[in-house]
Scaffold this motif. Structure first.
Motif, short mmCIF file in Angstrom:
data_model
loop_
_atom_site.label_atom_id
_atom_site.label_comp_id
_atom_site.label_asym_id
_atom_site.label_seq_id
_atom_site.Cartn_x
_atom_site.Cartn_y
_atom_site.Cartn_z
N PRO A 1 0.82 -1.57 0.04
CA PRO A 1 0.01 0.09 0.13
C PRO A 1 1.04 1.02 -0.42
O PRO A 1 0.59 2.45 -0.54
N ALA A 2 1.76 1.69 0.87
CA ALA A 2 2.92 2.29 1.13
C ALA A 2 3.82 3.26 0.10
O ALA A 2 4.03 4.30 -0.36
N ALA A 3 3.72 2.02 -1.14
CA ALA A 3 4.32 2.37 -2.78
C ALA A 3 3.51 3.75 -3.70
O ALA A 3 4.20 4.29 -4.09
N GLY A 4 1.91 3.48 -2.84
CA GLY A 4 1.38 3.94 -4.18
C GLY A 4 0.92 5.54 -3.32
O GLY A 4 0.63 6.63 -3.80
N TRP A 5 1.45 5.83 -1.58
CA TRP A 5 0.95 6.64 -1.15
C TRP A 5 2.24 8.01 -1.97
O TRP A 5 3.29 8.12 -2.43
N PRO A 6 1.36 9.29 -1.76
CA PRO A 6 2.43 10.25 -2.72
C PRO A 6 3.35 10.79 -2.07
O PRO A 6 4.17 11.47 -3.02
N SER A 7 3.70 10.24 -0.76
CA SER A 7 5.02 10.74 -0.57
C SER A 7 6.37 9.94 -1.50
O SER A 7 7.71 10.34 -1.25
N TYR A 8 5.94 8.78 -1.53
CA TYR A 8 6.90 7.57 -3.12
C TYR A 8 6.91 7.57 -3.68
O TYR A 8 7.22 7.49 -4.81
N GLU A 9 5.05 7.36 -4.61
CA GLU A 9 4.59 7.34 -5.38
C GLU A 9 5.59 6.10 -6.20
O GLU A 9 6.31 6.66 -7.75
N LEU A 10 6.28 5.13 -5.83
CA LEU A 10 7.41 3.96 -6.43
C LEU A 10 7.07 3.28 -7.18
O LEU A 10 5.44 2.38 -7.11
N THR A 11 7.15 3.61 -8.11
CA THR A 11 6.86 2.69 -10.05
C THR A 11 7.04 1.21 -9.15
O THR A 11 8.89 0.78 -8.03
N THR A 12 6.46 0.04 -9.54
CA THR A 12 7.00 -0.85 -9.18
C THR A 12 6.08 -2.58 -9.32
O THR A 12 5.07 -1.84 -10.50
N VAL B 1 1.78 -20.61 -11.64
CA VAL B 1 2.65 -19.37 -11.59
C VAL B 1 1.84 -18.19 -11.76
O VAL B 1 0.51 -18.51 -13.01
N VAL B 2 1.88 -17.37 -10.86
CA VAL B 2 0.59 -16.05 -11.97
C VAL B 2 1.75 -15.13 -11.78
O VAL B 2 2.77 -14.98 -11.36
N THR B 3 1.11 -13.74 -12.61
CA THR B 3 1.96 -13.39 -13.80
C THR B 3 2.11 -11.40 -12.39
O THR B 3 0.66 -11.15 -13.05
N PRO B 4 2.60 -11.14 -12.38
CA PRO B 4 2.84 -9.49 -12.35
C PRO B 4 2.73 -8.78 -13.23
O PRO B 4 2.62 -8.95 -14.54
N THR B 5 2.38 -7.39 -12.71
CA THR B 5 1.82 -6.39 -13.96
C THR B 5 3.46 -5.05 -13.07
O THR B 5 2.96 -5.02 -12.05
N LEU B 6 3.20 -4.80 -13.98
CA LEU B 6 4.49 -3.34 -13.57
C LEU B 6 3.82 -1.98 -13.46
O LEU B 6 2.09 -1.81 -14.75
N ILE B 7 3.76 -1.59 -12.68
CA ILE B 7 2.58 -0.21 -12.14
C ILE B 7 3.84 0.73 -12.37
O ILE B 7 5.04 0.67 -11.53
N TRP B 8 3.62 2.26 -13.19
CA TRP B 8 3.90 3.03 -13.49
C TRP B 8 3.80 4.02 -12.17
O TRP B 8 2.42 4.57 -12.59
N ARG B 9 4.83 4.13 -11.60
CA ARG B 9 4.76 5.91 -10.94
C ARG B 9 5.54 6.74 -10.77
O ARG B 9 6.44 6.61 -11.74
N GLY B 10 5.25 7.33 -10.07
CA GLY B 10 6.71 9.02 -9.92
C GLY B 10 7.79 9.02 -9.89
O GLY B 10 9.32 9.59 -10.25
N SER B 11 8.95 7.21 -9.21
CA SER B 11 9.62 7.45 -8.88
C SER B 11 10.58 6.92 -10.16
O SER B 11 11.99 6.44 -9.55
#
Lengths: 348, 348
Positions: free
Chosen positions: A291-302, A333-343
């Motif tokens: 969850p914290a990856a999406g917080w405005p302070s981080y905006e972590l691409t992951t 096997v489950v496929t992951p997704t790239l989530i683009w954010r500001g980092s």
DNA sequence: ATGAAAGCGCTAACAT
DNA sequence: ATGTTAGCGCTTTCAT
């Protein structure tokens, strides 16, 4: 030692009533009481009513332990965990207990801190005759896996390989996740690309790194720098980033971190301590999408692990294995997704 | 239904051996086998050796369920939880399972999402004959508490009051924590002070707020604004802060949030979305001191709950209650500490 | 539909 | 020190 009070005399404390007590009060046989609690037990409405009245009067509650003994099934699933405080795993456990409960199972948690502790915890799980085991963050020795198999206890390895020949597996395609990140960084024009590893011995780390590095090489890039956090946590990520960014060599322009916590540590070190502009001067990408990856302070691409699917699949596989103990080893096997954010910088 | 294989014929799969099998192989009585597994069982070295040889040969493992039945004690503690994903609680559970294991107990987790679900989960815990119960994030109805008492199952309420007359209690002095924050904010010269509540019905929220507001009043201040997040999580905190700061009324110069997650949501909204300078224009204080509160991106001033002490105390109280079921209700209060960080102004 | 009886795997009291 | 026996509370035949 068991301070147990029996009989019909009304005594106030610690009184656990058995079906015999209920039967006596209701004027029926003990078997009738049992049938009243057995789905599909044939019982006349009349007797059932008498039983239930007595049950209510006494406050009787079935003893699941006794039932487990005779049915040789506890309705308990053993969940072996480590790294509890990692939000990703905390969320997992939350989901596991919730979904298992929905299916009528309860969760007995085995918390292993050290690698070796699984050698003690797992036998205990078997002694408790759990109906199945979910193993996260640990690998079964083949000896342990054999013991599980011998006792007919199905095992699902969550998010890791198991080569023991018995354990089922449900995991995220970490290799593919690593590849995605390599493509993302190369496409964005990065040239000095680094990796910060998590726990070196974990298959998740190995796969993420291998996928990442192979893909870099496929596209004509080499890994410029590599550092290891050693653990999957924030502090170790922070420290590893410090070593990486202050090593004297030219600074990387992108870092792929083995998970989000490490990435957040690296990100904080870079921007708060070193004043590096993210992502202008340095792109950072993590793995998990906590969850914290999406917080405005981080905006972590992951790389997002679809944990709802992972959990549901794991439990489905386990349930199938419980109901068909002879089944072949299942691997999902489950496929992951790239989530683009500001980092991280995007393709130009 | 139980696909159980018995007897001495060597059959390969799903074979669970019992003490009878071991005894037969070792040429001793079944009781001798039992004694070999009983801590003070008197047994000659010779027989013990014979037993152990047979145990090893068969791969025998004691059946804890059967033992639990006769000893009327499972060595299992029921842990009732909610809000799992809050790092504070995740860490708690991690600690509970770890410390309990050290003491030879195992943790059966009951995950309750809705308030009402405890009415189903708790009876199940009792049916599993847990040796004790730890209740976090829920309050026992007096009916349920009575049932626990009747069955002789000690209960410790973690971080909440219990007025049922049976449950023991271990909690942080939330009232005092609220007072500390009031003092800190007033001392720092704040004049428009706001509060963002968590889950309204929780005693933690009530106490933190009451302590806070009372202390403000004692020192001649009034609460300028109040908003409610409704839950103890980041998103709700973010949304509540939005309502609070965009309400049109003059902006507060300080906000006390019912916990750290809410505070981090409020902080992110304020600085990332509204561009408010923290702490120059707005002080924010949280409660818990979760790990992320100390990260450089937040530097959150907060009231630390000494969770190691909370957990250890809870388990100690529970153990005492298990060994002395007749004991009076125990109540332990732990004092929190204010941790100064960069999200709030200090006394001038 | 109901009761009687066997037995799940174990501990513990009672002999010897 | 060791074997015999009687339960623990329940489900599940097997009769009726």
């Amino acid at each position: 030692m068991p301070a147990k009070k029996r009989g019909t005399t009304s005594s106030s404390k610690s009184a656990d009533f058995s079906q015999v007590d209920v039967a006596r009060l209701a004027g029926v046989s003990q078997a009738a009481v049992s049938r009243a609690f057995t789905p599909g037990g044939s019982l006349s409405d009349d007797t059932r009513a008498k039983v239930m009245a007595a049950v209510k009067q006494l406050g009787y509650r079935p003893n699941v332990i006794a039932r487990s003994l005779v049915q040789n099934s506890t309705n308990i699933i053993g969940l072996v965990v480590k790294r509890f405080t990692n939000p990703f795993y905390a969320q997992m456990i939350q989901e596991f207990t919730r979904v298992l409960q929905e299916q009528g199972y309860w969760t007995l948690v085995f918390n292993i801190a050290e690698k070796q502790e699984i050698e003690e915890a797992l036998p205990m799980a078997l002694q408790y005759r759990v109906d199945g085991l979910i193993i996260t963050s640990a690998t079964l020795s083949s000896k342990l896996a054999d013991e599980c198999a011998r006792s007919g206890t199905p095992v699902v390895s969550f998010n890791r390989y198991a080569t023991d020949g018995h354990s089922h597996m449900v995991y995220c395609d970490n290799f593919e996740g690593g590849r995605m990140v390599a493509d993302a960084l190369i496409d964005a024009g990065h040239t000095r690309i680094a990796y910060i590893a998590g726990e070196e011995s974990s298959s998740t780390n190995r796969d993420r790194e291998t996928g990442f590095v192979r893909r870099l090489e496929e596209r004509g890039h080499a890994l410029a720098l590599r550092e290891s956090a050693g653990e999957y946590d924030y502090e170790m990520g922070y420290a590893a980033a410090e070593r990486l960014l202050l090593s004297g060599t030219p600074r990387p322009d992108a870092i792929f971190c083995a998970n989000d916590l490490i990435a957040m540590g690296a990100l904080d070190l870079a921007r708060c301590k070193l004043g590096i502009k993210i992502p202008a001067e340095l792109s950072i990408i993590g793995f998990d999408d906590i969850p914290a990856a999406g917080w405005p302070s981080y905006e972590l691409t992951t790389v997002r692990q679809p944990f709802g699917i992972l959990v549901d699949t794991t439990i489905q596989v386990l349930m199938d294995a419980i109901h068909d103990p002879e089944s072949e080893v299942i691997k999902k096997v489950v496929t992951p997704t790239l989530i683009w954010r500001g980092s991280s910088r995007r393709k130009e």
